[in-house]
Design an enzyme around this catalytic site. Structure first.
Site, PDB file in Angstrom:
ATOM      1  N   GLY A   1       0.834  -1.200   0.000  1.00  0.00           N
ATOM      2  CA  GLY A   1       0.000   0.000   0.000  1.00  0.00           C
ATOM      3  C   GLY A   1       0.867   1.248   0.000  1.00  0.00           C
ATOM      4  O   GLY A   1       1.919   1.265   0.627  1.00  0.00           O
TER       5      GLY A   1
ATOM      6  N   GLU B   1       5.306  -5.464   5.699  1.00  0.00           N
ATOM      7  CA  GLU B   1       5.596  -6.871   6.012  1.00  0.00           C
ATOM      8  C   GLU B   1       5.685  -7.753   4.766  1.00  0.00           C
ATOM      9  O   GLU B   1       6.529  -8.661   4.715  1.00  0.00           O
ATOM     10  CB  GLU B   1       4.535  -7.425   6.979  1.00  0.00           C
ATOM     11  CG  GLU B   1       3.134  -7.154   6.483  1.00  0.00           C
ATOM     12  CD  GLU B   1       2.030  -7.907   7.231  1.00  0.00           C
ATOM     13  OE1 GLU B   1       2.323  -8.847   7.964  1.00  0.00           O
ATOM     14  OE2 GLU B   1       0.862  -7.533   7.042  1.00  0.00           O
TER      15      GLU B   1
ATOM     16  N   ASP C   1       0.119   1.923   9.144  1.00  0.00           N
ATOM     17  CA  ASP C   1      -0.423   1.193  10.304  1.00  0.00           C
ATOM     18  C   ASP C   1       0.536   1.188  11.502  1.00  0.00           C
ATOM     19  O   ASP C   1       0.117   0.896  12.617  1.00  0.00           O
ATOM     20  CB  ASP C   1      -0.731  -0.256   9.928  1.00  0.00           C
ATOM     21  CG  ASP C   1      -1.916  -0.381   8.987  1.00  0.00           C
ATOM     22  OD1 ASP C   1      -2.472   0.658   8.603  1.00  0.00           O
ATOM     23  OD2 ASP C   1      -2.269  -1.517   8.641  1.00  0.00           O
TER      24      ASP C   1
ATOM     25  N   ARG D   1      -4.951  -3.030  10.172  1.00  0.00           N
ATOM     26  CA  ARG D   1      -5.307  -4.435   9.907  1.00  0.00           C
ATOM     27  C   ARG D   1      -5.032  -5.327  11.119  1.00  0.00           C
ATOM     28  O   ARG D   1      -5.908  -6.050  11.574  1.00  0.00           O
ATOM     29  CB  ARG D   1      -4.488  -4.915   8.706  1.00  0.00           C
ATOM     30  CG  ARG D   1      -4.620  -6.363   8.378  1.00  0.00           C
ATOM     31  CD  ARG D   1      -3.863  -6.673   7.116  1.00  0.00           C
ATOM     32  NE  ARG D   1      -4.504  -6.093   5.953  1.00  0.00           N
ATOM     33  CZ  ARG D   1      -5.540  -6.636   5.322  1.00  0.00           C
ATOM     34  NH1 ARG D   1      -6.061  -7.773   5.748  1.00  0.00           N
ATOM     35  NH2 ARG D   1      -6.063  -6.061   4.268  1.00  0.00           N
TER      36      ARG D   1
ATOM     37  N   GLN E   1      -6.752   8.283   4.321  1.00  0.00           N
ATOM     38  CA  GLN E   1      -5.675   8.253   5.332  1.00  0.00           C
ATOM     39  C   GLN E   1      -4.294   8.038   4.727  1.00  0.00           C
ATOM     40  O   GLN E   1      -3.281   8.262   5.370  1.00  0.00           O
ATOM     41  CB  GLN E   1      -5.935   7.117   6.338  1.00  0.00           C
ATOM     42  CG  GLN E   1      -7.182   7.318   7.153  1.00  0.00           C
ATOM     43  CD  GLN E   1      -7.672   6.009   7.755  1.00  0.00           C
ATOM     44  OE1 GLN E   1      -7.291   5.660   8.867  1.00  0.00           O
ATOM     45  NE2 GLN E   1      -8.511   5.281   7.038  1.00  0.00           N
TER      46      GLN E   1
END
Ligand code: F6P
Length: 346
Positions: free
Chosen positions: A10, A106, A130, A174, A278
């Site tokens: 992302g 990740e 995140d 997430r 965001q």
């Protein structure tokens, strides 16, 4: 020396600042160095799609959101019809790429670990709004996301108060509730629901009733997209779509809460799903600085031959940590921080 750079997963405010810093540091060390940008994450390496990054092509990108290289969630090891490792090694060989700097979360860095094990010289740069990557105290993009959510909560406060409504704000997160908790504290949320703590809808509603009994006629509930109800307490819809790394597409828990809170409390409720807002737009100053420091440090690690590492922030210092160890566990929410937030619930 030729160094390949790519952005995967992302997008995230600050990616361009990293790219710019890698190029600036590389060319300052030696104007003969070549910085090669692969397009759209690992897809660019698989398809040999890329081009030279220069001072000119990276000028003016510091405040720009997104990534000039493009990104994708391509998993080179997911395509059974093609040998991803061999294809990547062939591209690196043909292009004369001596080292790679993947900028990602990740999944992108998980691929980097496998390539490093296969002998590819790699230095990773951690990114995710995140903030749940291990090995680093903070990732760039997180502060920008927190600011965007806080601004949204501030705006929702005034309309919530005018209409005596419960406003549910669904945010990204997430595996971890970092964005929800930071923005929830900053925005004065009355409940914050995070993936680390399965919630009980009865407890949430009881808190909202208690608040309304005290004379407050509106409430703000912040929910991370990955938050789940305690087993057996609430029916939610199951998403089916998954990406190349097997992650389900999240989103929609706020809609469930909107209906349930209104049905159980009788308080009129509305949901706002902030979604990709965001991740968009210009990075805040903190993220620009962190991204710039990461980019410079990554190039330094490459120049020093310190491969299989990831640059990271520890307290206020930029350090190098083992890439594989950094990815071993996600960085979940600090329980003490959540307890601070809880003090203001209901
Ligand atoms: O990993 C960052 C993240 O923003 C998650 O919070 C979210 O679940 C996911 O990306 C959404 O990604 P996509 O762009 O594929 O919808």
């Amino acid at each position: 020396m030729r160094v390949g750079v790519l952005t995967g997963g992302g997008d995230c405010p600050g990616l361009n600042a990293v790219i710019r810093a890698v190029v600036r540091r590389g060319l300052a060390d030696d104007p003969q160095h070549s910085l090669w940008g692969f397009r759209h994450g690992w897809a660019g390496v698989l398809n040999d799609d890329g081009g030279e990054l220069t001072m000119q092509s990276t000028a003016g990108i510091l405040p720009r959101g997104g990534t000039i290289l493009g990104t994708s969630r391509t998993n080179p090891f997911a395509d059974e019809g093609r040998d991803g490792l061999a294809t990547i090694l062939a591209t690196l060989e043909n292009r004369g790429v001596d080292a790679l700097i993947p900028i990602g979360g990740e999944d992108t860095l998980g691929v980097a670990v496998r390539l490093h094990r296969a002998g590819v010289p790699i230095v990773g740069v951690p990114k995710t709004i995140d903030n749940d990557l291990g090995g680093t105290d903070v990732t760039f993009g997180f502060q920008t996301a927190v600011q965007i959510v806080t601004d949204a909560i501030d705006r929702l406060h005034t309309t919530a108060e005018s209409h005596n409504r419960v406003m549910i704000v669904e945010v990204m997160g997430r595996h971890a509730g970092w964005i929800a908790t930071h923005a929830g504290i900053a925005g004065g949320a009355d409940a914050i629901l995070v993936p680390e703590r399965p919630f009980d809808i009865d407890v949430v509603c009881a808190r909202l009733r208690r608040r309304h009994d005290r004379g407050r006629s509106f409430s703000i509930v912040v929910v991370a997209e990955g938050a789940t109800p305690r087993e057996g307490t609430l029916q939610t819809r199951e998403g089916t779509a998954t990406d190349a790394f097997g992650h389900a597409r999240l989103g929609g828990i706020g809609v469930v809460l909107e209906g349930e809170i209104e049905r159980r409390t009788g308080f009129e409720s509305r949901v706002t799903i902030l979604g990709h807002v965001q991740r968009g737009g210009t990075p805040v100053a903190f993220d620009r600085v962190l991204a710039t420091r990461f980019g410079v440090a990554a190039m330094d690690a490459v120049a020093g031959g310190r491969f299989g590492t990831m640059v990271a922030l520890r307290a206020t210092a930029i350090v190098e940590v083992g890439l594989e160890q950094a990815l071993a566990e996600p960085k979940l929410l600090d329980p003490g921080l959540y307890e601070t937030a809880e003090l203001f619930f209901g």
